[in-house]
Design an enzyme around this catalytic site. Sequence first.
Site, short mmCIF file in Angstrom:
data_model
loop_
_atom_site.label_atom_id
_atom_site.label_comp_id
_atom_site.label_asym_id
_atom_site.label_seq_id
_atom_site.Cartn_x
_atom_site.Cartn_y
_atom_site.Cartn_z
N ASP A 46 -7.27 9.69 3.30
CA ASP A 46 -8.23 8.85 2.40
C ASP A 46 -8.02 9.12 0.95
O ASP A 46 -8.04 9.99 0.09
CB ASP A 46 -9.83 9.26 2.73
CG ASP A 46 -10.58 8.16 1.79
OD1 ASP A 46 -10.41 7.10 2.46
OD2 ASP A 46 -11.32 8.57 0.96
N THR A 79 -8.69 2.12 -1.25
CA THR A 79 -8.55 2.87 -2.33
C THR A 79 -7.09 3.40 -2.81
O THR A 79 -6.64 3.24 -4.01
CB THR A 79 -9.34 4.22 -2.40
OG1 THR A 79 -9.00 4.62 -1.14
CG2 THR A 79 -10.88 3.95 -2.29
N THR A 80 -6.52 3.37 -1.77
CA THR A 80 -4.98 3.87 -2.09
C THR A 80 -4.41 2.47 -2.49
O THR A 80 -3.51 2.86 -3.45
CB THR A 80 -4.16 4.22 -0.70
OG1 THR A 80 -5.28 5.25 -0.15
CG2 THR A 80 -3.07 4.91 -1.15
P1 ADP Z 1 -6.12 2.13 1.71
O1 ADP Z 1 -6.67 3.25 1.12
O2 ADP Z 1 -5.44 1.36 0.61
O3 ADP Z 1 -7.02 1.62 2.57
P2 ADP Z 1 -4.66 2.98 3.95
O4 ADP Z 1 -3.76 4.10 4.26
O5 ADP Z 1 -5.90 2.69 4.85
O6 ADP Z 1 -4.87 2.72 2.58
O7 ADP Z 1 -3.78 1.59 4.30
C1 ADP Z 1 -4.50 0.38 4.37
C2 ADP Z 1 -3.04 -0.84 4.47
O8 ADP Z 1 -2.39 -0.58 5.76
C3 ADP Z 1 -3.68 -1.89 4.51
O9 ADP Z 1 -2.74 -3.00 3.35
C4 ADP Z 1 -3.51 -2.52 5.95
O10 ADP Z 1 -3.43 -4.05 5.92
C5 ADP Z 1 -2.38 -1.81 6.46
N1 ADP Z 1 -2.38 -1.66 7.98
C6 ADP Z 1 -3.42 -1.31 8.90
N2 ADP Z 1 -2.61 -1.51 10.07
C7 ADP Z 1 -1.67 -1.86 9.96
C8 ADP Z 1 -0.63 -2.25 10.91
N3 ADP Z 1 -0.80 -2.35 12.00
N4 ADP Z 1 0.56 -2.65 10.59
C9 ADP Z 1 0.85 -3.22 9.26
N5 ADP Z 1 -0.05 -2.81 8.52
C10 ADP Z 1 -1.15 -2.16 8.43
#
Ligand code: ADP
Length: 498
Positions: A46, A79-80
């Site tokens: 996170d 957040t990332t």
């Molecule tokens: P953040 O802290 O920004 O939420 P995450 O590590 O949770 O970071 O990553 C979020 C990103 O991953 C989002 O852009 C989301 O749409 C993308 N994402 C989630 N599942 C998938 C998937 N199955 N394929 C491609 N991208 C995905």
Amino acid sequence: MNENTTQRLNIEAVKRIAETVRTTLGPLGMDKMMVDGGGNVIVTNDGATILREVDTAHPAAKMVVEVSKMQEANAYDGTTSTVVLASQLLSNSEGLFAKGLHPNVINKGYTAARNMAVEYLEGMECANGGLLAIAKTAITGKSLEASEDKVAELCVETIDAVGHARNVKTLAAPGGSLSDSYLFRGVVLNKDFIGGGDEFDNWANEEGVDILLLNNGLTEAPDSPNVSVQVDASSYGKVQTMGRDKLLSSAKAIVSSGAKVVVLRDGAHDTAVAYLRKQGISVIQRVPESTLRRLSKELKCPIHMIPDSTCSTGVGFITKENYNGVSYLFVHSSNTESTLVLFGATQSTLDEVQRGFDDALGVVSLIKNGDSIRYGGGSTYLAIAMHLREQASTVGGRAQMAIESFADALEIIPATIAENAGFDPLDTVLEMRHKRANMQIDETMPTFYGPDVENGGVMEMTGVYEPTSLIRCAISGATEVANAILRIDDVIGRRGSE
Ligand code: ADP
Ligand code: MG
């Protein structure tokens, strides 16, 4: 320090902090293990948690940490993405500096780009995703992905029941399996009665018991602890008796209120507890004020400062559970409050589970409360980027160069997701652009493509959904912090700081 040096140093500091979270972005992002001086370990994926724990002395880096907290508060997730985007906006501004653009011109261009981006985002095609898919997108890549179906269902069920993420607290209990997690309508105290509460068995629990909430303790401490009195040995005894008298009269007042259980914000003295227990009254001590407020809502009774016979109590049902040697008290009455009880193997994995739940509950809550849905995987960012490139020339002067840089920066999201999955970021972005351009020619074509994190290349982002406000907040927050940092041309130590 001259202008350029300050800006360069600030940008470097932001890039460094973004580097610590960049590799966690997306479903195949890695986790970070953080260890503090005391040897405590946190393993997390996170962004906001990592940034909270990282030591940042640099003021510009602190501004970025702040914006990630804002993102978490407003959109619960993303957040990332926000931090990675802010860093890329700053990084691209270096190219603009090199071409001779003044920070003010960059600011103006970035602001115009942000406005166009948000407007385009709002008007963009809505995805018809379900709430389950929204919840699953929020948890992919987190440690609870293994039970994602169960987690997604529980999140949707919870928000259906309580309406908003702010109405539910999560309680993490070590031991047991995640799949045993459930929603409890009421308040859970991670406490026991003082002395274990043998008198507990004597209550008529079927009809509920009278519970008194006291925003106070039952101690001998004088009312104003800042006053010091000098006494000799004999008067000391008197002061003590006075304290004890006061204590006993408080305890008697509790008895006369008719309460069977008293919940205290502060501690309780043995004498008072012994007296109360003899009268069949159980005591719960050191309950945080926020929990007292939740109890007050659940039991529909006020919180009192001083006990007396006229104090109103609330009727509630209390059950005691023991998970892995730890006691918990479950209190319910009107079912206005809700607690999500989560189980997990160890405390450190459980914390990560809790963070994942908070993200998923949050995004489901946003949609439930009227937000619309967009495609994830960075596909929406890329669509906005293409739109901005088309629009840049409508803006006069050098600001259009800043708009183009802004568009390029947006593509860092799909690029990083692909890179973290082990694929070429540039190829992925180029293929996404190509698909989108074709779609714009032939509108019957499938819509949004994003990185295929399993096989490489691109795939339709069906099932990968995000709330619109998450993307809007990420773009706005990143732009604001980048602009603010670009406007700084000097860092001056304040008087009073080291
Ligand atoms: P953040 O802290 O920004 O939420 P995450 O590590 O949770 O970071 O990553 C979020 C990103 O991953 C989002 O852009 C989301 O749409 C993308 N994402 C989630 N599942 C998938 C998937 N199955 N394929 C491609 N991208 C995905
Ligand atoms: Mg996320």
